[in-house]
Design a protein around this motif. Structure first.
Motif, PDB file in Angstrom:
ATOM      1  N   LYS A  52      -4.389   4.884  -2.492  1.00  9.37           N
ATOM      2  CA  LYS A  52      -4.561   5.456  -1.158  1.00  9.37           C
ATOM      3  C   LYS A  52      -5.623   6.566  -1.174  1.00  9.37           C
ATOM      4  CE  LYS A  52      -1.882   7.457   2.587  1.00  9.37           C
ATOM      5  NZ  LYS A  52      -0.552   7.825   3.068  1.00  9.37           N
TER       6      LYS A  52
ATOM      7  N   ARG B  51      -9.074   5.291  -1.709  1.00  4.51           N
ATOM      8  CA  ARG B  51      -9.429   4.318  -0.664  1.00  4.51           C
ATOM      9  C   ARG B  51      -9.830   2.956  -1.213  1.00  4.51           C
ATOM     10  NH1 ARG B  51     -12.126   8.331   3.811  1.00  4.51           N
ATOM     11  NH2 ARG B  51     -10.228   9.533   4.005  1.00  4.51           N
TER      12      ARG B  51
ATOM     13  N   HIS C  10      -9.032  -0.967  -1.437  1.00  3.44           N
ATOM     14  CA  HIS C  10      -8.522  -1.794  -0.340  1.00  3.44           C
ATOM     15  C   HIS C  10      -8.648  -3.276  -0.662  1.00  3.44           C
ATOM     16  CE1 HIS C  10     -12.761  -2.401   0.719  1.00  3.44           C
ATOM     17  NE2 HIS C  10     -12.892  -1.106   0.485  1.00  3.44           N
TER      18      HIS C  10
END
Length: 200
Positions: free
Chosen positions: A132, A135, A137
């Motif tokens: 998280k 970042r 993804h």
């Protein structure tokens, strides 16, 4: 499919292509559980054959290597692990497997049985927070740096480096100009894995 000796064949392109075709048949709007990645990761870690974690074109070998935004990655689910134990991931490699999932593209899932284990929950929390915060993804870009029996290392989104296996390795001592000249700091680690982020 297995080879003649009951060992998973290296090339699983046809298996993952069937999943890609299924996602395609929905107009590309549906994700799928990435069983190809589960199978290859389980075989690679359980047999100390991390060379399996790159396909013939240098990509991750599961659905995540072809269509990462549609890959739902997992170590075990209610059928493979949990109480049914049809095809459980080797317990001694669970943390290492999750380190792979949480640093790579796709959408990683955690089996509730694993989350309920206090020691494992601490490692999972660290990996989830790292993903998280940095970042990472579903469409993160992966460059596989090393894939051999005792070592797998990858560079993700030009800001994270991870390694799995007993092989001695660090991005601070790796001769790869793409990693830049900044130092790398460990941001998550556990049995047979480490994750580094670029020093700011």
């Amino acid at each position: 499919p297995p080879s003649a000796h009951g060992v998973l064949a290296y090339n699983q392109d046809a298996h993952r292509q069937r999943t890609v075709n299924w996602c395609d048949s929905t107009g590309g709007t549906t994700a799928a559980f990435d069983f190809t990645t589960k199978a290859i990761l389980q075989e690679a870690l359980g047999r100390n054959e991390r060379w399996r974690l790159t396909d013939s074109q240098g990509r991750p070998p599961g659905l995540m290597g072809l269509w990462p935004s549609r890959a739902v990655t997992f170590i075990d689910n209610h059928d493979t692990g949990s109480t049914l134990q049809h095809w459980p991931f080797p317990w001694e490699h669970i943390s290492e497997g999750y380190a792979y999932l949480f640093t790579h593209p796709g959408t990683p899932c955690v089996l509730i049985d694993h989350w309920d284990n206090a020691e494992l929950r601490q490692r999972l929390s660290e990996l989830i927070m790292m993903r998280k915060k940095l970042r990472l993804h579903a469409r993160s870009k992966v460059k596989i740096l090393v894939a051999r029996a005792d070592l797998y290392a990858a560079y993700i989104d030009e800001k994270v480096v991870m390694k799995m296996g007993s092989g001695d390795w660090s991005p601070n001592h790796y001769n790869e100009t793409d990693l830049g000249d900044k130092r790398w700091n460990v941001c998550a680690s556990g049995p047979n894995y480490a994750v580094w982020r670029r020093e700011e």
